[in-house]
Design a protein around this motif. Structure first.
Motif, PDB file in Angstrom:
ATOM      1  N   VAL A   9    -112.687 -46.062 -29.175  1.00 27.31           N
ATOM      2  CA  VAL A   9    -112.410 -45.027 -30.170  1.00 27.31           C
ATOM      3  C   VAL A   9    -111.141 -45.436 -30.915  1.00 27.31           C
ATOM      4  N   VAL A  10    -111.251 -45.592 -32.227  1.00 26.72           N
ATOM      5  CA  VAL A  10    -110.130 -46.010 -33.070  1.00 26.72           C
ATOM      6  C   VAL A  10    -109.644 -44.791 -33.850  1.00 26.72           C
ATOM      7  N   THR A  11    -108.354 -44.450 -33.684  1.00 25.01           N
ATOM      8  CA  THR A  11    -107.774 -43.292 -34.366  1.00 25.01           C
ATOM      9  C   THR A  11    -106.503 -43.718 -35.099  1.00 25.01           C
ATOM     10  N   GLY A  12    -105.996 -42.803 -35.906  1.00 25.80           N
ATOM     11  CA  GLY A  12    -104.737 -43.006 -36.604  1.00 25.80           C
ATOM     12  C   GLY A  12    -104.863 -42.701 -38.076  1.00 25.80           C
ATOM     13  N   GLY A  13    -103.753 -42.307 -38.666  1.00 20.41           N
ATOM     14  CA  GLY A  13    -103.725 -42.053 -40.099  1.00 20.41           C
ATOM     15  C   GLY A  13    -103.919 -40.607 -40.495  1.00 20.41           C
ATOM     16  N   HIS A  14    -104.259 -39.737 -39.545  1.00 20.76           N
ATOM     17  CA  HIS A  14    -104.401 -38.300 -39.835  1.00 20.76           C
ATOM     18  C   HIS A  14    -104.249 -37.528 -38.535  1.00 20.76           C
ATOM     19  N   PRO A  15    -103.763 -36.292 -38.634  1.00 23.43           N
ATOM     20  CA  PRO A  15    -103.620 -35.488 -37.417  1.00 23.43           C
ATOM     21  C   PRO A  15    -104.977 -34.931 -36.971  1.00 23.43           C
ATOM     22  N   PHE A  16    -105.110 -34.697 -35.668  1.00 21.45           N
ATOM     23  CA  PHE A  16    -106.305 -34.062 -35.127  1.00 21.45           C
ATOM     24  C   PHE A  16    -105.955 -33.493 -33.759  1.00 21.45           C
ATOM     25  N   ASP A  17    -106.818 -32.646 -33.255  1.00 24.28           N
ATOM     26  CA  ASP A  17    -106.628 -32.023 -31.944  1.00 24.28           C
ATOM     27  C   ASP A  17    -107.086 -33.021 -30.887  1.00 24.28           C
ATOM     28  N   ALA A  18    -106.149 -33.807 -30.359  1.00 23.11           N
ATOM     29  CA  ALA A  18    -106.484 -34.889 -29.426  1.00 23.11           C
ATOM     30  C   ALA A  18    -107.132 -34.358 -28.151  1.00 23.11           C
ATOM     31  N   GLN A  19    -106.695 -33.206 -27.677  1.00 23.13           N
ATOM     32  CA  GLN A  19    -107.260 -32.650 -26.448  1.00 23.13           C
ATOM     33  C   GLN A  19    -108.719 -32.251 -26.643  1.00 23.13           C
ATOM     34  N   TRP A  33    -114.849 -44.129 -22.334  1.00 25.64           N
ATOM     35  CA  TRP A  33    -114.197 -44.397 -23.615  1.00 25.64           C
ATOM     36  C   TRP A  33    -112.720 -44.750 -23.425  1.00 25.64           C
ATOM     37  N   THR A  34    -112.249 -45.532 -24.403  1.00 18.78           N
ATOM     38  CA  THR A  34    -110.849 -45.936 -24.501  1.00 18.78           C
ATOM     39  C   THR A  34    -110.426 -45.678 -25.940  1.00 18.78           C
ATOM     40  N   ARG A  35    -109.249 -45.075 -26.113  1.00 21.72           N
ATOM     41  CA  ARG A  35    -108.767 -44.807 -27.481  1.00 21.72           C
ATOM     42  C   ARG A  35    -107.574 -45.696 -27.784  1.00 21.72           C
ATOM     43  N   TRP A  36    -107.682 -46.383 -28.927  1.00 20.68           N
ATOM     44  CA  TRP A  36    -106.559 -47.140 -29.468  1.00 20.68           C
ATOM     45  C   TRP A  36    -106.200 -46.526 -30.802  1.00 20.68           C
ATOM     46  N   ASN A  37    -104.941 -46.171 -30.961  1.00 20.47           N
ATOM     47  CA  ASN A  37    -104.422 -45.603 -32.194  1.00 20.47           C
ATOM     48  C   ASN A  37    -103.794 -46.727 -33.021  1.00 20.47           C
ATOM     49  N   HIS A  38    -103.900 -46.639 -34.344  1.00 18.19           N
ATOM     50  CA  HIS A  38    -103.217 -47.621 -35.197  1.00 18.19           C
ATOM     51  C   HIS A  38    -101.714 -47.445 -35.046  1.00 18.19           C
ATOM     52  N   PRO A  39    -100.923 -48.483 -35.018  1.00 21.08           N
ATOM     53  CA  PRO A  39    -101.240 -49.883 -35.308  1.00 21.08           C
ATOM     54  C   PRO A  39    -101.770 -50.663 -34.099  1.00 21.08           C
ATOM     55  N   GLU A  40    -101.734 -50.056 -32.896  1.00 26.96           N
ATOM     56  CA  GLU A  40    -102.245 -50.755 -31.711  1.00 26.96           C
ATOM     57  C   GLU A  40    -103.691 -51.197 -31.906  1.00 26.96           C
ATOM     58  N   ALA A  55    -119.753 -50.230 -28.057  1.00 29.40           N
ATOM     59  CA  ALA A  55    -119.849 -49.512 -29.329  1.00 29.40           C
ATOM     60  C   ALA A  55    -118.450 -49.133 -29.795  1.00 29.40           C
ATOM     61  N   LEU A  56    -118.350 -48.880 -31.081  1.00 32.44           N
ATOM     62  CA  LEU A  56    -117.092 -48.486 -31.716  1.00 32.44           C
ATOM     63  C   LEU A  56    -117.267 -47.117 -32.353  1.00 32.44           C
ATOM     64  N   LEU A  57    -116.240 -46.301 -32.247  1.00 31.15           N
ATOM     65  CA  LEU A  57    -116.229 -45.018 -32.938  1.00 31.15           C
ATOM     66  C   LEU A  57    -114.924 -44.953 -33.724  1.00 31.15           C
ATOM     67  N   PHE A  58    -115.034 -44.899 -35.046  1.00 34.31           N
ATOM     68  CA  PHE A  58    -113.858 -44.852 -35.906  1.00 34.31           C
ATOM     69  C   PHE A  58    -113.608 -43.409 -36.328  1.00 34.31           C
ATOM     70  N   TYR A  59    -112.450 -42.896 -35.945  1.00 32.89           N
ATOM     71  CA  TYR A  59    -111.996 -41.567 -36.369  1.00 32.89           C
ATOM     72  C   TYR A  59    -110.586 -41.735 -36.933  1.00 32.89           C
ATOM     73  N   ASP A  60    -110.462 -42.761 -37.771  1.00 29.96           N
ATOM     74  CA  ASP A  60    -109.164 -43.108 -38.335  1.00 29.96           C
ATOM     75  C   ASP A  60    -109.188 -42.988 -39.853  1.00 29.96           C
ATOM     76  N   MET A  61    -108.039 -43.091 -40.431  1.00 29.80           N
ATOM     77  CA  MET A  61    -107.910 -43.105 -41.894  1.00 29.80           C
ATOM     78  C   MET A  61    -106.792 -44.091 -42.214  1.00 29.80           C
ATOM     79  N   ALA A  62    -107.065 -45.333 -41.958  1.00 33.69           N
ATOM     80  CA  ALA A  62    -106.047 -46.381 -42.056  1.00 33.69           C
ATOM     81  C   ALA A  62    -105.939 -46.937 -43.474  1.00 33.69           C
ATOM     82  N   GLY A  63    -104.780 -47.551 -43.736  1.00 32.26           N
ATOM     83  CA  GLY A  63    -104.575 -48.236 -45.000  1.00 32.26           C
ATOM     84  C   GLY A  63    -103.892 -47.413 -46.070  1.00 32.26           C
ATOM     85  N   TYR A  80    -107.851 -58.370 -38.595  1.00 36.86           N
ATOM     86  CA  TYR A  80    -108.523 -57.102 -38.296  1.00 36.86           C
ATOM     87  C   TYR A  80    -109.861 -57.039 -39.027  1.00 36.86           C
ATOM     88  N   ALA A  81    -109.849 -57.363 -40.301  1.00 36.31           N
ATOM     89  CA  ALA A  81    -111.095 -57.343 -41.082  1.00 36.31           C
ATOM     90  C   ALA A  81    -112.125 -58.288 -40.474  1.00 36.31           C
TER      91      ALA A  81
END
Length: 166
Positions: A9-19, A33-40, A55-63, A80-81
């Motif tokens: 699970v890739v996160t970062g770039g916007h707030p969300f209810d992590a719990q 599942w394992t969550r990595w937040n940007h920039p990690e 599998a990958l799940l993107f819940y990020d808003m990077a860049g 990364y690309a």
């Protein structure tokens, strides 16, 4: 030993209810599942650590950088690309949730991978000028299932939601 599938699970770039999000992910039967937040996330995927996942799940808003009433964008690091492209070309499944549609605005390939693009400001998409995407928050609407598909299996023909619409 866990015999299930592994989800990154890739996160970062916007707030969300992590719990609440973690509770949703915990409810996925047969997945660890394992969550990595940007920039990690960008660093570890660039180092080809994504190959350990099914599998990958993107819940990020990077860049993006939001400052002084404006927004600037940047493309991801080449490593990364390349890592994202390699994982998808190898058959690793990917799901892009919500804000991921807006990610990496300065990397046109991201929009192709996601299947769409959110524009914070007017811009070109595939060489054609487009207005900003706009959105409406807290809209109550009825979603309808239009076709049988594994993603919609078990859903009623129509159901009410409250969400942001783009």
């Amino acid at each position: 030993d866990f015999a299930g599938r592994r989800l990154l699970v890739v996160t970062g770039g916007h707030p969300f209810d992590a719990q609440a999000f973690a509770a949703l992910l915990d409810s996925l039967d047969g997945w660890r599942w394992t969550r990595w937040n940007h920039p990690e996330a960008a660093a570890r995927l660039s180092a080809n650590e994504g190959a350990a996942f099914d599998a990958l799940l993107f819940y990020d808003m990077a860049g993006y950088r939001f400052a002084d009433g404006g927004v600037t964008t940047r493309a991801p690091a080449p490593g990364y690309a390349r890592a994202i492209e390699t994982l998808l070309e190898s058959g690793t499944g990917a799901v892009f949730l919500h804000h991921a549609l807006a990610g990496w605005a300065a990397w046109p390939r991201w929009a192709e991978l996601v299947g769409g693009r959110f524009l914070y400001a007017p811009d070109a998409v595939r060489g054609e000028p487009r207005p900003d995407s706009g959105y409406a928050a807290d809209v109550r609407y009825v979603a309808e299932v239009l076709a049988e598909h594994p993603v919609t299996a078990g859903l009623p023909p129509a159901f009410e939601l409250v969400d942001e619409l783009y």
